[in-house]
Design a protein around this motif. Structure first.
Motif, short mmCIF file in Angstrom:
data_model
loop_
_atom_site.label_atom_id
_atom_site.label_comp_id
_atom_site.label_asym_id
_atom_site.label_seq_id
_atom_site.Cartn_x
_atom_site.Cartn_y
_atom_site.Cartn_z
N MET A 38 0.83 -1.21 0.00
CA MET A 38 0.00 0.00 0.00
C MET A 38 0.86 1.25 0.00
O MET A 38 0.57 2.22 -0.71
N THR A 39 1.94 1.24 0.78
CA THR A 39 2.84 2.40 0.86
C THR A 39 3.51 2.64 -0.49
O THR A 39 3.60 3.77 -0.96
N PHE A 40 3.98 1.58 -1.14
CA PHE A 40 4.60 1.71 -2.45
C PHE A 40 3.63 2.35 -3.44
O PHE A 40 3.96 3.31 -4.13
N TRP A 41 2.43 1.82 -3.53
CA TRP A 41 1.45 2.35 -4.49
C TRP A 41 0.97 3.75 -4.10
O TRP A 41 0.64 4.56 -4.96
N HIS A 42 0.99 4.04 -2.81
CA HIS A 42 0.66 5.41 -2.39
C HIS A 42 1.71 6.38 -2.93
O HIS A 42 1.37 7.49 -3.36
N GLN A 43 2.96 5.98 -2.93
CA GLN A 43 4.02 6.83 -3.48
C GLN A 43 3.82 7.03 -4.98
O GLN A 43 4.02 8.14 -5.49
N VAL A 44 3.44 5.99 -5.70
CA VAL A 44 3.14 6.12 -7.12
C VAL A 44 1.97 7.09 -7.29
O VAL A 44 2.01 8.00 -8.14
N THR A 45 0.95 6.92 -6.48
CA THR A 45 -0.21 7.80 -6.52
C THR A 45 0.20 9.25 -6.32
O THR A 45 -0.31 10.15 -6.99
N TYR A 46 1.16 9.46 -5.43
CA TYR A 46 1.54 10.82 -5.08
C TYR A 46 2.19 11.58 -6.23
O TYR A 46 2.13 12.81 -6.26
N VAL A 47 2.78 10.88 -7.18
CA VAL A 47 3.29 11.57 -8.37
C VAL A 47 2.12 12.28 -9.05
O VAL A 47 2.20 13.47 -9.39
N GLY A 48 1.02 11.58 -9.24
CA GLY A 48 -0.16 12.20 -9.85
C GLY A 48 -0.79 13.26 -8.96
O GLY A 48 -1.20 14.33 -9.44
N VAL A 49 -0.85 12.99 -7.67
CA VAL A 49 -1.45 13.94 -6.72
C VAL A 49 -0.73 15.28 -6.75
O VAL A 49 -1.35 16.34 -6.74
N VAL A 50 0.60 15.25 -6.79
CA VAL A 50 1.39 16.47 -6.71
C VAL A 50 1.44 17.21 -8.05
O VAL A 50 1.41 18.44 -8.08
N VAL A 51 1.46 16.47 -9.14
CA VAL A 51 1.52 17.12 -10.45
C VAL A 51 0.17 17.73 -10.83
O VAL A 51 0.12 18.75 -11.53
N THR A 52 -0.92 17.17 -10.35
CA THR A 52 -2.26 17.63 -10.76
C THR A 52 -2.51 19.12 -10.48
O THR A 52 -2.91 19.84 -11.40
N PRO A 53 -2.33 19.65 -9.27
CA PRO A 53 -2.62 21.08 -9.08
C PRO A 53 -1.70 21.99 -9.88
O PRO A 53 -2.12 23.06 -10.35
N VAL A 54 -0.45 21.56 -10.08
CA VAL A 54 0.48 22.37 -10.87
C VAL A 54 0.06 22.37 -12.33
O VAL A 54 0.01 23.42 -12.98
N SER A 55 -0.27 21.20 -12.87
CA SER A 55 -0.70 21.15 -14.27
C SER A 55 -2.05 21.85 -14.45
O SER A 55 -2.32 22.43 -15.50
N TRP A 56 -2.88 21.84 -13.42
CA TRP A 56 -4.17 22.54 -13.48
C TRP A 56 -3.97 24.04 -13.64
O TRP A 56 -4.61 24.67 -14.48
N ILE A 57 -3.09 24.64 -12.84
CA ILE A 57 -2.89 26.09 -12.93
C ILE A 57 -2.23 26.44 -14.25
O ILE A 57 -2.56 27.47 -14.86
N VAL A 58 -1.32 25.60 -14.74
CA VAL A 58 -0.71 25.85 -16.05
C VAL A 58 -1.79 25.78 -17.14
O VAL A 58 -1.84 26.64 -18.03
N PHE A 59 -2.67 24.79 -17.06
CA PHE A 59 -3.77 24.69 -18.02
C PHE A 59 -4.66 25.93 -17.95
O PHE A 59 -5.01 26.52 -18.97
N ALA A 60 -5.04 26.34 -16.74
CA ALA A 60 -5.93 27.50 -16.59
C ALA A 60 -5.28 28.77 -17.14
O ALA A 60 -5.94 29.57 -17.82
N LEU A 61 -4.01 28.96 -16.85
CA LEU A 61 -3.30 30.14 -17.37
C LEU A 61 -3.28 30.13 -18.90
O LEU A 61 -3.55 31.13 -19.56
#
Length: 186
Positions: A38-61
């Motif tokens: 679960m911890t390993f896959w949570h770390q994989v998940t976190y790549v998406g979790v962290v990139v999402t808000p950054v890519s969202w603001i870039v998309f909105a801009l």
């Protein structure tokens, strides 16, 4: 302009990819039956979790015609933010600043990963919601000032934003709902 369209498409592709990584990682967490897996896959998940808000603001801009704000310095700052948050998450066992604890809980007979957020996680959460909120405000403002032909698209885009934001708030603040999973990437 053509470059604006390219930037918008590219940022949207990064956004969709980050959400897909989040979704796949979350599914793998749910299919795992041990804390280590679960911890390993949570770390994989976190790549998406962290990139999402950054890519969202870039998309909105980009979508709202503010791509002039997306210079090399802005991209370097975004990359540094993502790298820092991921480093803190991946090295948490050495400092406990991102999560203060993790365990496997059970909902009925289903094992679920329980992560206890620590101080730096809340800082990340605040910054990510600032990015998401700013992007939503930019899109709403753009929708109100755009031609009526595109207003329907803007309403659909805004509506599509509401579900993951609401799902994430429910998950983060542990509002009791069934099933007890993170529905944000859906």
């Amino acid at each position: 302009s053509e470059s604006n369209g390219d930037a918008t498409r590219q940022s949207f592709a990064v956004l969709l990819t980050s959400v897909a990584v989040w979704l796949i990682g979350q599914a793998a967490v749910l299919l795992s039956d041990s804390l280590g897996a679960m911890t390993f896959w949570h770390q994989v998940t976190y790549v998406g979790v962290v990139v999402t808000p950054v890519s969202w603001i870039v998309f909105a801009l980009s979508f709202t015609g503010r791509e002039d704000l997306l210079d090399e310095r802005a991209y370097a700052t975004a990359a540094a933010f993502v790298a820092t948050v991921l480093a803190l998450s991946f090295t948490n066992d050495t400092h406990q600043l991102f999560y203060s604890g993790r365990s496997v809980d059970f909902v009925g007979s289903t094992p679920v990963l329980d992560m206890d957020p620590a101080s730096l996680w809340w800082v990340y959460f605040g910054i990510s919601y600032l990015l998401i909120g700013t992007g939503v405000v930019m899109l709403v403002s753009f929708a109100l000032s755009t031609e009526t032909t595109y207003r329907g698209q803007m309403v659909a885009l805004f509506g599509a934003c509401l579900f993951p934001i609401a799902a994430n708030v429910i998950t983060v603040f542990e509002v009791p709902v069934d099933p007890v999973i993170d529905l944000t990437p859906l």
